[in-house]
Design an enzyme around this catalytic site. Structure first.
Site, PDB file in Angstrom:
ATOM      1  N   HIS A  91       1.178  -0.964  -0.146  1.00 27.26           N
ATOM      2  CA  HIS A  91      -0.166   0.279   0.164  1.00 27.26           C
ATOM      3  C   HIS A  91       1.099   1.253   0.057  1.00 27.26           C
ATOM      4  O   HIS A  91       2.300   0.756   0.011  1.00 27.26           O
ATOM      5  CB  HIS A  91      -0.966  -0.138   1.335  1.00 27.26           C
ATOM      6  CG  HIS A  91      -0.423   0.017   2.262  1.00 27.26           C
ATOM      7  ND1 HIS A  91       0.144   0.871   2.966  1.00 27.26           N
ATOM      8  CD2 HIS A  91      -0.753  -0.839   3.594  1.00 27.26           C
ATOM      9  CE1 HIS A  91       0.419   0.750   4.708  1.00 27.26           C
ATOM     10  NE2 HIS A  91       0.840  -0.506   4.928  1.00 27.26           N
ATOM     11  N   HIS A 109       3.840   1.665   2.541  1.00 27.88           N
ATOM     12  CA  HIS A 109       5.063   0.644   1.435  1.00 27.88           C
ATOM     13  C   HIS A 109       5.968   1.361   0.772  1.00 27.88           C
ATOM     14  O   HIS A 109       7.625   2.065   0.421  1.00 27.88           O
ATOM     15  CB  HIS A 109       4.606  -0.668   1.308  1.00 27.88           C
ATOM     16  CG  HIS A 109       4.059  -1.504   2.478  1.00 27.88           C
ATOM     17  ND1 HIS A 109       3.252  -1.806   2.132  1.00 27.88           N
ATOM     18  CD2 HIS A 109       4.265  -2.063   3.631  1.00 27.88           C
ATOM     19  CE1 HIS A 109       3.306  -2.741   3.302  1.00 27.88           C
ATOM     20  NE2 HIS A 109       3.423  -2.099   3.770  1.00 27.88           N
ATOM     21  N   CYS A 131       2.385  -9.905  20.819  1.00 27.14           N
ATOM     22  CA  CYS A 131       1.459  -9.494  19.839  1.00 27.14           C
ATOM     23  C   CYS A 131       2.104 -10.417  19.003  1.00 27.14           C
ATOM     24  O   CYS A 131       2.498 -10.205  18.414  1.00 27.14           O
ATOM     25  CB  CYS A 131       1.856  -7.614  19.405  1.00 27.14           C
ATOM     26  SG  CYS A 131       0.439  -7.430  17.753  1.00 27.14           S
ATOM     27  N   CYS A 156       2.375  -7.814  15.896  1.00 30.90           N
ATOM     28  CA  CYS A 156       4.355  -7.312  15.782  1.00 30.90           C
ATOM     29  C   CYS A 156       4.683  -8.875  16.024  1.00 30.90           C
ATOM     30  O   CYS A 156       6.293  -8.277  15.851  1.00 30.90           O
ATOM     31  CB  CYS A 156       4.494  -6.547  17.277  1.00 30.90           C
ATOM     32  SG  CYS A 156       3.228  -5.150  17.287  1.00 30.90           S
ATOM     33  N   CYS A 207      -2.498  -4.623  22.090  1.00 32.58           N
ATOM     34  CA  CYS A 207      -1.523  -3.935  21.411  1.00 32.58           C
ATOM     35  C   CYS A 207      -1.749  -2.426  21.050  1.00 32.58           C
ATOM     36  O   CYS A 207      -2.351  -2.190  20.286  1.00 32.58           O
ATOM     37  CB  CYS A 207      -1.267  -5.004  20.258  1.00 32.58           C
ATOM     38  SG  CYS A 207      -0.019  -4.043  19.449  1.00 32.58           S
ATOM     39  N   HIS A 242      -1.394  -2.474  16.867  1.00 33.01           N
ATOM     40  CA  HIS A 242      -2.955  -2.703  16.433  1.00 33.01           C
ATOM     41  C   HIS A 242      -3.750  -3.180  17.076  1.00 33.01           C
ATOM     42  O   HIS A 242      -5.473  -3.560  16.310  1.00 33.01           O
ATOM     43  CB  HIS A 242      -2.455  -4.506  16.315  1.00 33.01           C
ATOM     44  CG  HIS A 242      -0.912  -4.468  15.486  1.00 33.01           C
ATOM     45  ND1 HIS A 242       0.450  -4.910  15.687  1.00 33.01           N
ATOM     46  CD2 HIS A 242      -1.325  -4.556  13.765  1.00 33.01           C
ATOM     47  CE1 HIS A 242       1.028  -4.881  14.553  1.00 33.01           C
ATOM     48  NE2 HIS A 242       0.542  -4.265  13.314  1.00 33.01           N
ATOM     49  N   LYS A 254      -3.272   5.825  11.348  1.00 36.27           N
ATOM     50  CA  LYS A 254      -2.169   5.598  10.304  1.00 36.27           C
ATOM     51  C   LYS A 254      -2.910   4.692   9.236  1.00 36.27           C
ATOM     52  O   LYS A 254      -3.820   3.920   9.316  1.00 36.27           O
ATOM     53  CB  LYS A 254      -0.840   4.783  11.117  1.00 36.27           C
ATOM     54  CG  LYS A 254      -0.265   4.207  10.318  1.00 36.27           C
ATOM     55  CD  LYS A 254       0.358   2.937  11.562  1.00 36.27           C
ATOM     56  CE  LYS A 254       1.761   2.023  10.564  1.00 36.27           C
ATOM     57  NZ  LYS A 254       2.386   1.040  10.739  1.00 36.27           N
ATOM     58  N   LYS A 313      -3.358  -2.003   6.130  1.00 38.39           N
ATOM     59  CA  LYS A 313      -4.275  -3.181   5.479  1.00 38.39           C
ATOM     60  C   LYS A 313      -5.710  -3.233   6.656  1.00 38.39           C
ATOM     61  O   LYS A 313      -6.589  -3.180   6.621  1.00 38.39           O
ATOM     62  CB  LYS A 313      -3.423  -4.068   5.262  1.00 38.39           C
ATOM     63  CG  LYS A 313      -4.435  -5.234   4.933  1.00 38.39           C
ATOM     64  CD  LYS A 313      -3.421  -6.655   3.798  1.00 38.39           C
ATOM     65  CE  LYS A 313      -4.919  -7.654   3.410  1.00 38.39           C
ATOM     66  NZ  LYS A 313      -4.863  -8.482   3.935  1.00 38.39           N
TER      67      LYS A 313
HETATM   68  N1  MSP Z   1       8.591  -6.684   7.733  1.00 35.99           N
HETATM   69  C1  MSP Z   1       9.120  -5.604   9.064  1.00 35.99           C
HETATM   70  C2  MSP Z   1      10.190  -4.595   8.825  1.00 35.99           C
HETATM   71  C3  MSP Z   1      11.318  -5.632   8.685  1.00 35.99           C
HETATM   72  S1  MSP Z   1      13.533  -4.455   8.822  1.00 35.99           S
HETATM   73  C4  MSP Z   1      13.893  -5.621   9.269  1.00 35.99           C
HETATM   74  C5  MSP Z   1       7.967  -4.998   9.065  1.00 35.99           C
HETATM   75  N2  MSP Z   1       6.755  -4.917   7.935  1.00 35.99           N
HETATM   76  S2  MSP Z   1       5.956  -4.168   7.806  1.00 35.99           S
HETATM   77  O1  MSP Z   1       5.411  -4.245   6.624  1.00 35.99           O
HETATM   78  O2  MSP Z   1       5.270  -3.790   8.343  1.00 35.99           O
HETATM   79  O3  MSP Z   1       6.222  -2.426   6.748  1.00 35.99           O
HETATM   80  C6  MSP Z   1       6.999  -1.449   7.910  1.00 35.99           C
HETATM   81  C7  MSP Z   1       6.958  -0.145   7.842  1.00 35.99           C
HETATM   82  O4  MSP Z   1       6.390   0.258   6.129  1.00 35.99           O
HETATM   83  C8  MSP Z   1       7.232   0.852   8.311  1.00 35.99           C
HETATM   84  O5  MSP Z   1       7.917   1.455   8.458  1.00 35.99           O
HETATM   85  C9  MSP Z   1       6.985   2.080   6.728  1.00 35.99           C
HETATM   86  O6  MSP Z   1       8.310   2.417   6.661  1.00 35.99           O
HETATM   87  C10 MSP Z   1       5.844   1.379   6.204  1.00 35.99           C
HETATM   88  N3  MSP Z   1       4.645   2.290   6.536  1.00 35.99           N
HETATM   89  C11 MSP Z   1       3.677   1.214   6.778  1.00 35.99           C
HETATM   90  N4  MSP Z   1       2.743   1.850   6.413  1.00 35.99           N
HETATM   91  C12 MSP Z   1       3.319   2.563   6.210  1.00 35.99           C
HETATM   92  C13 MSP Z   1       2.222   4.708   7.152  1.00 35.99           C
HETATM   93  N5  MSP Z   1       1.006   4.509   6.947  1.00 35.99           N
HETATM   94  N6  MSP Z   1       3.278   5.102   6.902  1.00 35.99           N
HETATM   95  C14 MSP Z   1       4.929   5.156   6.888  1.00 35.99           C
HETATM   96  N7  MSP Z   1       4.969   4.301   6.357  1.00 35.99           N
HETATM   97  C15 MSP Z   1       4.524   2.995   6.077  1.00 35.99           C
HETATM   98  O7  MSP Z   1       7.487  -3.580  10.181  1.00 35.99           O
END
Ligand code: MSP
Length: 519
Positions: A17, A20, A125, A128, A143, A146, A307, A310
């Site tokens: 999304h 990312h 969690c 997480c 959590c 979440h 925030k 999904k």
């Molecule tokens: N798999 C772990 C990260 C491991 S790194 C060694 C993880 N994955 S995640 O799919 O949840 O991705 C989290 C990251 O996605 C956040 O740290 C950020 O970089 C990005 N974001 C996800 N949602 C976001 C927003 N709403 N706003 C900004 N960044 C976002 O955590």
């Protein structure tokens, strides 16, 4: 000089999304900028595929974890070209080479005496994939990230002696105030460390979807140990027959969201110390993109800002935005609307407004007008003339400013500096009114100077905007007859005169105008 930038690796239990895309575009802008500076750049992104969240999501869908991982990793991989991201490698933690290197590094940590076996009990969690400390448990035993109930977990597993790194970490933070940026995040990480570190569980006995612990093969590594190491392992096998670790380790920048601060600013440096490996130069922590939730259901005129994620179902679809506005517009909007490092709201309306007033009007119109005037008044050839000091003085420090801001990953501020010059050039057009100058033969020299200055200013802002807007700047530079995009070219006067310009379709067509194919 080498520059190594990474994004978090994304969980494959969700689809890509805007959140990312945001982090990945941010890292891409830095990678492109450092390539402009002629540096040896490596840019890594990828997917985090092991662990309980993925195993549970697969179970819920009735597929194997590998099937789920293959399907969603393909979606993340497909996102990259769509947002015009130039990663040098896409790591998947299910790659066998990654697993082998994780085992190698973790074995070293074990051999160095930083592990022990014990019973673990605590609130956990599953989303997480993290045990929560007292301070991290929200009301009703939930959590804080979440909002779901925590689960009481109890098992015999291996631990990492994080507590023994308390002092080395405090020293790291005392010696390197730019290890974590921006400063507020540095302070947050620093105070987490000072509040006292507890050992953390490093293996899971109940799970099989993961990298086996070499000294206890019925266990797999806790997903965060496996995941964090991606930044290091990728360099070991990204280029078959070549070990990139000497060239690129330690990383220059890990770009992450604030949700995973603790792992990157506390666990990760401790793990590297335990494995006798050098630490990354900087961890840059950005904020959240927030969206207003739909409010029909609760009868409120405006929903609450949350925030994007999904599970909350308030996701702005990057694919849809790209289809309607192009990848450049998405790239621009994210870093213009929300100051990189802070939280900020994004919306479809905000997007449309910036597209129209800034991309289409400020920049797109400046480009079309400039080219049209060179065509009309000077037969399409950029006239030879001294540049106007009124403008050159405002461009003096621009390239150096942008570079020093980007050295600190200040993407929004650097963009703002460039945009001030875009606006300066628009004012210059109004001040000089070239259409008036063109009416008077006696002002031919002035008109030459106005046009030469405009073209040169436009070229310089375009070179500096290239990392942000790779597609439209390439188109525009081609129309200006000057294709250099390197950093040295971002200087007024570097362009020279006599270039032949060509016509240009609107770079950012007005909304409602028929969509064109974007290259
Ligand atoms: N798999 C772990 C990260 C491991 S790194 C060694 C993880 N994955 S995640 O799919 O949840 O991705 C989290 C990251 O996605 C956040 O740290 C950020 O970089 C990005 N974001 C996800 N949602 C976001 C927003 N709403 N706003 C900004 N960044 C976002 O955590």
């Amino acid at each position: 000089m080498s520059f190594y930038v990474t994004t978090p690796i994304y969980y494959v239990n969700a689809q890509p999304h805007l959140g990312h895309a945001y982090t990945t575009i941010g890292a891409d802008i830095l990678a492109r900028h450092h390539r402009q500076r002629g540096e040896d750049v490596f840019f890594l992104t990828g997917t985090d595929e092991h662990g309980e969240p993925v195993a549970r999501a697969a179970e819920a869908e009735g597929v194997t974890p590998r099937e789920l991982a293959d399907r969603n990793a393909a979606r993340f991989r497909a996102l990259m070209p769509q947002i015009d991201v130039t990663n040098d490698f896409f790591i998947r933690t299910s790659d066998p080479e990654h697993g082998r290197l994780v085992q190698e590094v973790m074995q070293r940590i074990h051999d160095n005496g930083h592990t022990y076996k014990a019973l673990y009990e605590g609130w956990y969690c599953p989303k997480c994939a993290d045990f929560k400390t007292e301070a991290e448990i929200a009301a009703g035993n939930t959590c804080p990230i979440h909002g779901i109930p925590l689960e009481w977990e109890s098992e015999e597993n291996w631990f990492f002696r994080l507590s023994t790194f308390q002092e080395p970490l405090e020293r790291l933070y005392a010696e390197r105030p730019d290890f974590v940026m921006p400063e507020t995040r540095f302070n947050e990480a620093h105070s987490f460390i000072r509040s006292g570190l507890q050992d953390v569980s490093l293996s899971r006995a109940k799970l099989s979807w993961g990298v086996p612990v070499p000294w206890e093969p019925e266990h797999v590594f806790y997903v965060w140990f496996d995941a964090l190491l991606n930044y290091y392992t990728a360099l070991g096998y990204a280029r078959p027959g070549e070990d990139l670790r000497d060239r690129f380790w330690p990383a220059t920048f890990h770009i992450i969201g604030k949700d995973i601060l603790k792992f990157h600013t506390v666990f990760w440096p401790a793990m590297l110390m335990a494995a006798d490996l050098p630490l990354p130069e900087h961890v840059f922590v950005h904020g959240y993109l927030l969206m207003r939730e739909r409010a029909e259901s609760d009868g409120q005129p405006e929903g609450e800002l949350r925030k994007m994620s999904k599970s909350l179902g308030n996701v702005l679809d990057p694919f849809e935005i790209i289809e309607n506005f192009g990848a450049d517009a998405l790239r621009y909007y994210c870093f213009r609307e929300v100051s990189f490092g802070q939280d900020g709201a994004v919306s479809v309306d905000g997007f449309a407004a910036r597209y129209e007033t800034e991309l289409a009007n400020d920049y797109g119109n400046l480009a079309s007008r400039t080219l049209a005037m060179v065509e009309r008044y000077r037969g399409g050839v950029v006239p030879e003339a001294e540049l106007d000091p009124e403008v050159t003085k405002d461009f003096d420090d621009l390239a150096a400013d942008v570079a020093s801001l980007l050295d600190r990953a200040e993407l929004t501020q650097a963009l703002e500096r460039i945009w001030q010059r875009v606006r300066r050039l628009n004012r210059y057009v109004e001040e000089r009114a070239p259409w008036q100058q063109a009416k008077d033969e006696a002002q031919a020299g002035d008109l030459d100077r106005t046009l030469a200055t405009l073209v040169e200013g436009l070229r310089v802002v375009t070179v500096l905007l290239h990392p942000y807007l790779p597609a439209s700047t390439t188109t525009l530079l081609a129309a200006l007859g000057q294709e250099r995009t390197d950093y040295e070219a971002a200087r007024l006067g570097a362009g020279g005169s006599g270039a032949r310009v060509s016509a240009l379709a609107p770079l950012f067509p007005k909304l409602g105008a028929p969509t064109r194919t974007r290259g």
